[in-house]
Design a protein around this motif. Structure first.
Motif, short mmCIF file in Angstrom:
data_model
loop_
_atom_site.label_atom_id
_atom_site.label_comp_id
_atom_site.label_asym_id
_atom_site.label_seq_id
_atom_site.Cartn_x
_atom_site.Cartn_y
_atom_site.Cartn_z
N ALA A 174 0.84 -1.19 0.00
CA ALA A 174 0.00 0.00 0.00
C ALA A 174 0.87 1.24 0.00
O ALA A 174 2.04 1.20 0.40
N GLY A 175 0.32 2.35 -0.42
CA GLY A 175 1.07 3.60 -0.43
C GLY A 175 0.46 4.57 -1.42
O GLY A 175 -0.76 4.61 -1.62
N LYS A 176 1.33 5.37 -2.05
CA LYS A 176 0.90 6.34 -3.06
C LYS A 176 1.48 5.94 -4.40
O LYS A 176 2.60 5.44 -4.48
N LYS A 191 5.75 6.29 4.87
CA LYS A 191 4.81 6.93 5.79
C LYS A 191 5.45 8.20 6.33
O LYS A 191 6.67 8.38 6.20
N ASP A 226 -2.27 9.33 -6.16
CA ASP A 226 -3.43 8.67 -5.54
C ASP A 226 -2.95 7.66 -4.51
O ASP A 226 -1.94 6.97 -4.68
N THR A 227 -3.71 7.57 -3.43
CA THR A 227 -3.42 6.58 -2.39
C THR A 227 -4.10 5.27 -2.76
O THR A 227 -5.26 5.26 -3.20
N SER A 287 -4.27 0.75 -1.96
CA SER A 287 -3.99 -0.39 -1.09
C SER A 287 -3.56 -1.56 -1.95
O SER A 287 -3.54 -1.48 -3.18
#
Length: 373
Positions: free
Chosen positions: A149-151, A176, A203-204, A206
């Motif tokens: 997960a992240g951007k 993070k 965009d974020t 998962s």
């Protein structure tokens, strides 16, 4: 005393006027409704016998008979309207006598023949089909997911680009706040074309968010849903014809390649997938709207008649045939399967009979008919 006499005189005058008025009305009615005496003949007098010339020899709807016993029996008006001229007895045939004009010819009093078109009952093959709508899809269509997960830091491809299996298509930053990590690559699991790219850099996402949707456009299928009443006929290998909104007037052969084992309980339909037969037309694109004519039943070597020839009357199916005397015959038949143009006849007709295919709505049993091209 004088007033009484005056009133009596007035009353008598009124009565006389009423009587005169009644007589005038009666005379008018007699003149209007009583037939006038024949020309050359006094009213109430019998026709003259032995006269040298019959002057009133016209009969409406009867037989024109000249005067009997005449020395040169000749009729000046011997034309019978719808009758027949009979020569004079003891004299010569009427010089002006003609055979009846109105209806005097043979068959003129019969019913006029109805102009119709007829088709011969022949053996043939008929297919029953159902029309359903569907969508053109890529056979292999896979969503590409990140491993972390992240951007979304980098999107390397756009919709329509070709990718290969194992190729890096995007980069994800899993960092993070207060932490710095290296970017994680997103790898394509199949070779194909980018069909969808719902995300943009920044965009974020998962691990369950699809970065791309990749499909193999070299092999397209049609996905559609068959109504429950035709579900029993759907099977693998069943033929179909496909038409596309973007290619009007053209049809493409297809065959059922996949049939779902269960019906959708919400829509009461059965999902099937069809593949195109032969070489793939490059004009066909995934996402096109398709109309599928699915063949559900086929019968060979059966009697066929045009669908337009059949009439539904009080729950019975009837047709009109033409016999050797050019008369229409009403027949009740039993129907089999049908398509857009023809219907199978199970009983009621024989091969070779002529069935009325146009004009049958104006016929009754026994009507004379005339077949036109």
């Amino acid at each position: 005393m004088s007033n009484t006499k005056s009133s009596r005189v007035v009353t008598v005058v009124i009565v006389i006027l009423i009587v005169i008025f009644a007589l005038l009305i009666g005379r008018t009615l007699l003149v209007r409704y009583l037939p006038a005496p024949a020309k050359g003949q006094q009213a109430g007098a019998p026709p003259a016998q032995g006269a040298s010339q019959g002057s009133g020899g016209q009969q409406a709807g009867g037989q024109a008979r000249p005067a009997e016993g005449g020395s040169g029996g000749q009729q000046a008006g011997g034309q019978a309207a719808g009758g027949q001229n009979r020569p004079a007895q003891g004299g010569q045939t009427g010089a002006g006598g003609q055979t009846g004009v109105a209806g005097g010819q043979p068959g003129a009093g019969a019913r006029n023949a109805t102009a119709i078109r007829a088709t011969t009952v022949e053996l043939g093959t008929i297919e029953n089909s159902v029309m359903i709508n569907g969508d053109v899809l890529a056979r292999s269509q896979v969503s590409i997911y990140p491993t972390v997960a992240g951007k979304l830091a980098e999107a390397r491809f756009q919709v329509g680009d070709a990718v290969r299996v194992g190729q890096t298509v995007a980069m994800v930053d899993p960092s993070k706040p207060g932490e710095v990590y290296s970017h994680s690559p997103v790898i394509s699991t199949i070779s194909g074309t980018i069909l969808s790219a719902p995300l943009h850099p920044g965009d974020t996402l998962s691990a369950q968010t699809a970065v791309y949707v990749v499909g193999d456009l070299s092999s397209l299928i049609i996905e559609t849903f068959v109504p429950e009443r035709f579900a029993a006929a759907a099977r693998r290998g069943l033929g179909a014809l496909v038409s596309l909104e973007s290619l009007p007037g053209e049809t493409f052969a297809a065959v059922v390649d996949e049939v779902s084992p269960v019906l959708d309980p919400a829509s009461r339909t059965l999902r099937i997938r069809l593949r195109f037969e032969g070489q793939m037309d490059p004009r066909i694109k995934a996402g096109m709207f398709a109309t599928v004519s699915l063949v559900t039943n086929t019968r060979s070597n059966v009697p066929l008649i045009p669908r337009a020839a059949v009439i539904n009357t009080y729950g019975s199916w009837i047709v009109f045939t033409v016999n050797d005397r050019s008369l229409a015959e009403r027949k009740v038949i039993t129907l089999g399967i049908e398509n857009e143009n023809f219907i199978e006849v199970l009983s009621g007709l024989e091969v070779g009979e002529k069935v009325v295919s146009a004009g049958q709505n104006f016929l009754t049993d026994g009507d004379p008919v005339r077949i036109v091209d």
